[in-house]
Design a protein around this motif. Structure first.
Motif, PDB file in Angstrom:
ATOM      1  N   PRO A  45      74.110  25.357  57.257  1.00 18.94           N
ATOM      2  CA  PRO A  45      75.078  26.030  58.138  1.00 18.94           C
ATOM      3  C   PRO A  45      74.461  26.278  59.515  1.00 18.94           C
ATOM      4  CG  PRO A  45      74.166  27.577  56.540  1.00 18.94           C
ATOM      5  CD  PRO A  45      73.694  26.211  56.126  1.00 18.94           C
ATOM      6  N   LEU A  46      75.302  26.651  60.465  1.00 19.43           N
ATOM      7  CA  LEU A  46      74.876  26.800  61.850  1.00 19.43           C
ATOM      8  C   LEU A  46      73.718  27.775  62.011  1.00 19.43           C
ATOM      9  CD1 LEU A  46      75.240  26.233  64.867  1.00 19.43           C
ATOM     10  CD2 LEU A  46      76.982  28.032  64.908  1.00 19.43           C
ATOM     11  N   ILE A  47      73.794  28.918  61.354  1.00 22.24           N
ATOM     12  CA  ILE A  47      72.748  29.932  61.525  1.00 22.24           C
ATOM     13  C   ILE A  47      71.398  29.410  61.051  1.00 22.24           C
ATOM     14  CG2 ILE A  47      73.224  31.018  59.296  1.00 22.24           C
ATOM     15  CD1 ILE A  47      72.142  32.777  62.560  1.00 22.24           C
ATOM     16  N   ALA A  48      71.400  28.631  59.953  1.00 21.85           N
ATOM     17  CA  ALA A  48      70.158  28.057  59.439  1.00 21.85           C
ATOM     18  C   ALA A  48      69.612  27.013  60.417  1.00 21.85           C
ATOM     19  CB  ALA A  48      70.381  27.434  58.063  1.00 21.85           C
ATOM     20  N   ARG A  49      70.492  26.245  61.036  1.00 29.84           N
ATOM     21  CA  ARG A  49      70.052  25.258  62.026  1.00 29.84           C
ATOM     22  C   ARG A  49      69.377  25.942  63.215  1.00 29.84           C
ATOM     23  NH1 ARG A  49      75.105  20.980  62.660  1.00 29.84           N
ATOM     24  NH2 ARG A  49      75.468  20.613  60.431  1.00 29.84           N
ATOM     25  N   ILE A  50      69.958  27.047  63.639  1.00 31.77           N
ATOM     26  CA  ILE A  50      69.370  27.785  64.768  1.00 31.77           C
ATOM     27  C   ILE A  50      67.974  28.270  64.412  1.00 31.77           C
ATOM     28  CG2 ILE A  50      69.568  29.872  66.170  1.00 31.77           C
ATOM     29  CD1 ILE A  50      72.602  29.507  66.073  1.00 31.77           C
ATOM     30  N   PHE A  51      67.810  28.777  63.191  1.00 24.62           N
ATOM     31  CA  PHE A  51      66.486  29.235  62.766  1.00 24.62           C
ATOM     32  C   PHE A  51      65.489  28.086  62.695  1.00 24.62           C
ATOM     33  CE2 PHE A  51      68.519  33.183  61.218  1.00 24.62           C
ATOM     34  CZ  PHE A  51      67.614  34.097  61.766  1.00 24.62           C
ATOM     35  N   ILE A  52      65.929  26.906  62.301  1.00 25.67           N
ATOM     36  CA  ILE A  52      65.040  25.741  62.266  1.00 25.67           C
ATOM     37  C   ILE A  52      64.597  25.376  63.681  1.00 25.67           C
ATOM     38  CG2 ILE A  52      64.919  23.261  61.783  1.00 25.67           C
ATOM     39  CD1 ILE A  52      66.741  23.768  59.373  1.00 25.67           C
ATOM     40  N   LEU A  53      65.531  25.386  64.617  1.00 25.36           N
ATOM     41  CA  LEU A  53      65.190  25.087  66.012  1.00 25.36           C
ATOM     42  C   LEU A  53      64.223  26.132  66.565  1.00 25.36           C
ATOM     43  CD1 LEU A  53      68.686  24.012  67.426  1.00 25.36           C
ATOM     44  CD2 LEU A  53      66.782  22.544  66.747  1.00 25.36           C
ATOM     45  N   LEU A  54      64.461  27.405  66.232  1.00 32.26           N
ATOM     46  CA  LEU A  54      63.552  28.467  66.684  1.00 32.26           C
ATOM     47  C   LEU A  54      62.160  28.289  66.079  1.00 32.26           C
ATOM     48  CD1 LEU A  54      65.913  31.598  66.539  1.00 32.26           C
ATOM     49  CD2 LEU A  54      65.057  30.407  68.575  1.00 32.26           C
ATOM     50  N   ALA A  55      62.110  27.806  64.843  1.00 26.19           N
ATOM     51  CA  ALA A  55      60.810  27.565  64.201  1.00 26.19           C
ATOM     52  C   ALA A  55      60.052  26.453  64.924  1.00 26.19           C
ATOM     53  CB  ALA A  55      61.011  27.206  62.729  1.00 26.19           C
ATOM     54  N   TYR A  56      60.767  25.425  65.382  1.00 22.62           N
ATOM     55  CA  TYR A  56      60.123  24.364  66.164  1.00 22.62           C
ATOM     56  C   TYR A  56      59.578  24.918  67.478  1.00 22.62           C
ATOM     57  CZ  TYR A  56      61.167  20.156  63.444  1.00 22.62           C
ATOM     58  OH  TYR A  56      61.163  19.174  62.482  1.00 22.62           O
ATOM     59  N   ILE A  57      60.365  25.771  68.123  1.00 24.62           N
ATOM     60  CA  ILE A  57      59.896  26.398  69.359  1.00 24.62           C
ATOM     61  C   ILE A  57      58.658  27.243  69.086  1.00 24.62           C
ATOM     62  CG2 ILE A  57      60.476  28.083  71.149  1.00 24.62           C
ATOM     63  CD1 ILE A  57      63.363  27.111  70.969  1.00 24.62           C
ATOM     64  N   LEU A  58      58.671  27.976  67.971  1.00 30.68           N
ATOM     65  CA  LEU A  58      57.510  28.785  67.591  1.00 30.68           C
ATOM     66  C   LEU A  58      56.283  27.908  67.388  1.00 30.68           C
ATOM     67  CD1 LEU A  58      56.220  31.452  66.719  1.00 30.68           C
ATOM     68  CD2 LEU A  58      57.074  31.034  64.403  1.00 30.68           C
ATOM     69  N   GLN A  59      56.474  26.733  66.833  1.00 31.33           N
ATOM     70  CA  GLN A  59      55.341  25.817  66.631  1.00 31.33           C
ATOM     71  C   GLN A  59      54.669  25.471  67.958  1.00 31.33           C
ATOM     72  OE1 GLN A  59      56.478  21.935  65.412  1.00 31.33           O
ATOM     73  NE2 GLN A  59      54.420  21.112  65.668  1.00 31.33           N
ATOM     74  N   TYR A  60      55.478  25.132  68.970  1.00 26.47           N
ATOM     75  CA  TYR A  60      54.921  24.787  70.275  1.00 26.47           C
ATOM     76  C   TYR A  60      54.301  26.006  70.957  1.00 26.47           C
ATOM     77  CZ  TYR A  60      57.032  20.160  70.016  1.00 26.47           C
ATOM     78  OH  TYR A  60      57.351  18.876  69.649  1.00 26.47           O
ATOM     79  N   LEU A  61      54.937  27.158  70.800  1.00 24.75           N
ATOM     80  CA  LEU A  61      54.385  28.382  71.384  1.00 24.75           C
ATOM     81  C   LEU A  61      53.028  28.707  70.752  1.00 24.75           C
ATOM     82  CD1 LEU A  61      57.548  30.698  71.587  1.00 24.75           C
ATOM     83  CD2 LEU A  61      56.349  29.565  73.478  1.00 24.75           C
ATOM     84  N   ALA A  62      52.927  28.553  69.448  1.00 25.74           N
ATOM     85  CA  ALA A  62      51.663  28.826  68.759  1.00 25.74           C
ATOM     86  C   ALA A  62      50.582  27.829  69.189  1.00 25.74           C
ATOM     87  CB  ALA A  62      51.859  28.768  67.249  1.00 25.74           C
ATOM     88  N   ALA A  63      50.972  26.569  69.351  1.00 22.62           N
ATOM     89  CA  ALA A  63      50.015  25.553  69.802  1.00 22.62           C
ATOM     90  C   ALA A  63      49.502  25.879  71.206  1.00 22.62           C
ATOM     91  CB  ALA A  63      50.662  24.171  69.776  1.00 22.62           C
TER      92      ALA A  63
END
Length: 201
Positions: A80-98
């Motif tokens: 669902p849409l909310i889960a997709r948003i969380f997945i995208l945020l997790a990708y952003i978190l990956q780059y921020l952590a890197a």
């Protein structure tokens, strides 16, 4: 959300027109944000409390997301849409952590003193202005001083612009390498665990 899906998940998991368009402005903005975060941490650490952990904490978070996110991305369209948003945020978190890992490691290895940077910049400015004035000394008197100051200011501005460009695009190069590594991991996981998805792509 096509832009973020194309930028973060990539063509292996989603089909968008992201690859067909130029995004120079976006990447430049990302570079500026990375540079600003580095300067904020070096000069005003209190503004970046999130960077108070060991650099290897950020490395661990980024590495874990690097491996785990492709499994979520493989089923991205079924969420669902909310889960997709969380997945995208997790990708952003990956780059921020890197990026946080590099900032922390850089500050530890270089041990930069902000006051020394200001002093070094002052010495550099004085040397450039002095060299320019000496070069135009043949003009004599006030003319030599004025021309030397103008040329020196132009050289300082050019050096500052060049430094800004390099400092902006170096983080982008690093994040680009992280992105390529993510695509490689995506491909490996796709062909190792999702052969049916690979055959239909």
């Amino acid at each position: 959300m096509d832009f973020w899906e194309g930028a973060l998940l990539g063509p292996i998991w989603v089909q968008t027109d992201y690859q067909d368009r130029k995004h120079r402005g976006f990447y430049f903005a990302v570079g500026i944000c990375c540079l600003a975060s580095l300067l904020a941490y070096l000069f005003v650490p209190s503004l970046t409390p999130i960077l108070s952990f060991s650099p290897y904490v950020y490395l661990g978070v980024s590495a874990a997301l690097l491996v785990l996110l492709p499994f979520a991305a493989s089923r991205y369209r079924s969420f669902p849409l909310i889960a997709r948003i969380f997945i995208l945020l997790a990708y952003i978190l990956q780059y921020l952590a890197a990026w946080a890992f590099v900032v922390k490691l850089f500050s530890i290895k270089t041990n930069i003193d902000p006051m020394e940077i200001f002093m070094d910049f002052g010495h550099l400015a004085n040397n450039i202005m002095g060299a320019a004035s000496s070069f135009f000394a043949f003009l004599g008197g006030l003319s030599a001083t004025l021309v030397g100051m103008i040329v020196g200011a132009l050289l300082l501005g050019l050096a500052g612009l060049l430094a800004l460009i390099v400092a902006t695009y170096l983080p982008l190069l690093y994040l680009f390498l992280i992105k390529k590594l993510q695509r490689l991991v995506d491909a490996l996981i796709l062909h190792s665990f999702f052969k049916e998805h690979s055959a239909s792509s």
